[in-house]
Scaffold this motif. Structure first.
Motif, short mmCIF file in Angstrom:
data_model
loop_
_atom_site.label_atom_id
_atom_site.label_comp_id
_atom_site.label_asym_id
_atom_site.label_seq_id
_atom_site.Cartn_x
_atom_site.Cartn_y
_atom_site.Cartn_z
N ASP A 150 0.87 -1.16 0.00
CA ASP A 150 0.00 0.00 0.00
C ASP A 150 0.91 1.21 0.00
N VAL A 151 1.00 1.90 -1.14
CA VAL A 151 1.88 3.06 -1.25
C VAL A 151 1.16 4.28 -0.70
N ILE A 152 1.77 4.90 0.30
CA ILE A 152 1.15 6.04 0.97
C ILE A 152 1.53 7.35 0.28
N ARG A 175 1.24 12.74 -0.38
CA ARG A 175 0.17 12.25 -1.26
C ARG A 175 -0.81 13.33 -1.70
N GLY A 176 -1.04 14.35 -0.88
CA GLY A 176 -1.99 15.41 -1.26
C GLY A 176 -1.35 16.64 -1.86
N ASP A 177 -0.05 16.60 -2.12
CA ASP A 177 0.65 17.78 -2.63
C ASP A 177 0.21 18.14 -4.05
N VAL A 178 0.18 19.45 -4.29
CA VAL A 178 -0.11 19.99 -5.62
C VAL A 178 1.07 20.88 -6.00
N CYS A 179 1.59 20.70 -7.20
CA CYS A 179 2.76 21.46 -7.65
C CYS A 179 2.38 22.41 -8.77
N PHE A 180 3.17 23.47 -8.91
CA PHE A 180 3.04 24.39 -10.04
C PHE A 180 4.12 24.03 -11.06
N GLY A 181 3.68 23.89 -12.33
CA GLY A 181 4.63 23.61 -13.39
C GLY A 181 5.29 24.89 -13.88
N GLU A 182 6.24 24.75 -14.81
CA GLU A 182 6.94 25.93 -15.33
C GLU A 182 6.01 26.85 -16.11
N ASP A 183 4.85 26.33 -16.53
CA ASP A 183 3.85 27.16 -17.21
C ASP A 183 2.91 27.83 -16.22
N GLY A 184 3.11 27.61 -14.93
CA GLY A 184 2.28 28.23 -13.92
C GLY A 184 1.02 27.44 -13.58
N LEU A 185 0.78 26.36 -14.29
CA LEU A 185 -0.41 25.55 -14.04
C LEU A 185 -0.13 24.51 -12.95
N LYS A 186 -1.20 24.15 -12.23
CA LYS A 186 -1.06 23.18 -11.15
C LYS A 186 -1.15 21.75 -11.70
N PHE A 187 -0.44 20.84 -11.05
CA PHE A 187 -0.58 19.42 -11.39
C PHE A 187 -0.43 18.60 -10.11
N THR A 197 18.66 -1.57 -7.20
CA THR A 197 18.15 -0.20 -7.27
C THR A 197 17.81 0.35 -5.90
N ASP A 198 18.39 1.49 -5.57
CA ASP A 198 18.11 2.21 -4.34
C ASP A 198 16.80 2.98 -4.56
N LEU A 199 15.76 2.67 -3.79
CA LEU A 199 14.46 3.31 -4.00
C LEU A 199 14.52 4.81 -3.78
N ALA A 200 15.29 5.26 -2.78
CA ALA A 200 15.39 6.69 -2.52
C ALA A 200 16.04 7.41 -3.71
N GLU A 201 17.11 6.84 -4.23
CA GLU A 201 17.77 7.46 -5.38
C GLU A 201 16.85 7.48 -6.59
N ARG A 202 16.09 6.44 -6.77
CA ARG A 202 15.18 6.39 -7.91
C ARG A 202 14.11 7.48 -7.82
N GLN A 203 13.57 7.70 -6.62
CA GLN A 203 12.55 8.73 -6.46
C GLN A 203 13.15 10.13 -6.60
N ILE A 204 14.41 10.29 -6.22
CA ILE A 204 15.08 11.58 -6.43
C ILE A 204 15.23 11.84 -7.92
N ARG A 205 15.65 10.83 -8.67
CA ARG A 205 15.82 11.00 -10.12
C ARG A 205 14.49 11.28 -10.81
N ALA A 233 2.03 7.01 -7.67
CA ALA A 233 1.91 6.15 -8.85
C ALA A 233 3.27 5.62 -9.29
N VAL A 234 4.29 6.47 -9.27
CA VAL A 234 5.63 6.04 -9.69
C VAL A 234 6.16 4.96 -8.75
N MET A 235 6.00 5.16 -7.45
CA MET A 235 6.46 4.16 -6.48
C MET A 235 5.68 2.86 -6.62
N SER A 236 4.36 2.97 -6.77
CA SER A 236 3.52 1.77 -6.88
C SER A 236 3.86 0.95 -8.12
N ASN A 237 4.06 1.63 -9.24
CA ASN A 237 4.38 0.93 -10.49
C ASN A 237 5.74 0.24 -10.41
#
Length: 226
Positions: free
Chosen positions: A92-94, A116-128, A172-180, A136-140
């Motif tokens: 169960d990925v939190i 899990r609830g974070d919302v980011c602003f892209g370089e175009d100023g739009l939220k994602f 594969t180091d999971l922490a390094e993978r998520q950083i990349r 999703a990346v960790m779960s996959n």
């Protein structure tokens, strides 16, 4: 005089025999020519490496068809000599750096990640929804694979408590993978260890770095998806 004559005669006869036989009277020496007498064949390196760990012990098992070292990282890597925890699905990925099994909850050590609830602003100023992206990346990546974790503190944790650990899926180091992937950042203590991965993520504008790690200002409960 007779005895002296006898000795002289023996010496003369011996000298004649030696002269006649030449070098055949000397012991023969065997001189090895490397070109004509090669060294015995050695086992290919991969045959030895496949069956042994970095520490010289036998490999503990296979993940995705590759051997993994149950002793984990070498002496100059984090996690040396710590008792491993072998985790198996379902997971169960939190969030981007936290997951759990029915018996254990694990958070990746040495990093801070997108929640899990974070919302980011892209370089175009739009939220994602970078929080959903992190999950999703960790779960996959985890899917149905086994994961080997080395707790930051070498002592057992009560069941249900969160364990802070360095975790590996195969090599594969999971922490390094998520950083990349741009979904986690190293802490001040681990910047030397993960600096290359961080630079690669920033250059590629991966994940939250698409907008310069610019997160929407939300209360903690919203960031945790509550």
């Amino acid at each position: 005089m007779a005895a002296g004559g006898t000795v002289a005669a023996i010496l003369i006869v011996g000298g004649v025999i030696f002269a006649l036989r030449g070098e055949s009277a000397l012991p023969r020496l065997h001189i090895v020519d490397p070109a004509s007498d090669p060294a015995p064949p050695r086992r290919p390196p991969e045959a030895t490496a496949r069956g042994r760990t970095r520490s010289g012990g036998l490999a503990a098992g296979l993940i995705d068809g590759k051997s993994f070292d149950i002793l984990g990282p070498t002496e100059d890597e984090p996690g040396s000599f710590r008792s491993p925890i072998v985790l198996a699905p379902p997971y169960d990925v939190i969030d981007a750096i936290t997951f759990r099994t029915p018996r254990q909850r694990v958070r990746l050590a040495g990093v801070e990640g997108i929640r899990r609830g974070d919302v980011c602003f892209g370089e175009d100023g739009l939220k994602f929804p970078c929080g959903l992206m992190g999950r999703a990346v960790m779960s996959n990546f985890l899917r149905s694979n086994r994961v080997v974790c080395f707790p930051a503190i070498d002592r057992p944790e009560p069941e249900g408590e969160t364990v802070l650990a360095d975790c590996y899926l195969g090599a594969t180091d999971l922490a390094e993978r998520q950083i990349r992937a741009g979904l986690a950042r190293p802490t001040a203590e681990t910047i030397g260890r993960f600096g290359t991965a961080l630079a690669a993520a920033q250059e590629a504008r991966a994940g939250a770095w698409n907008g310069g790690w610019n997160l929407m200002d939300l209360p903690d409960d919203k960031r945790d998806g509550l």
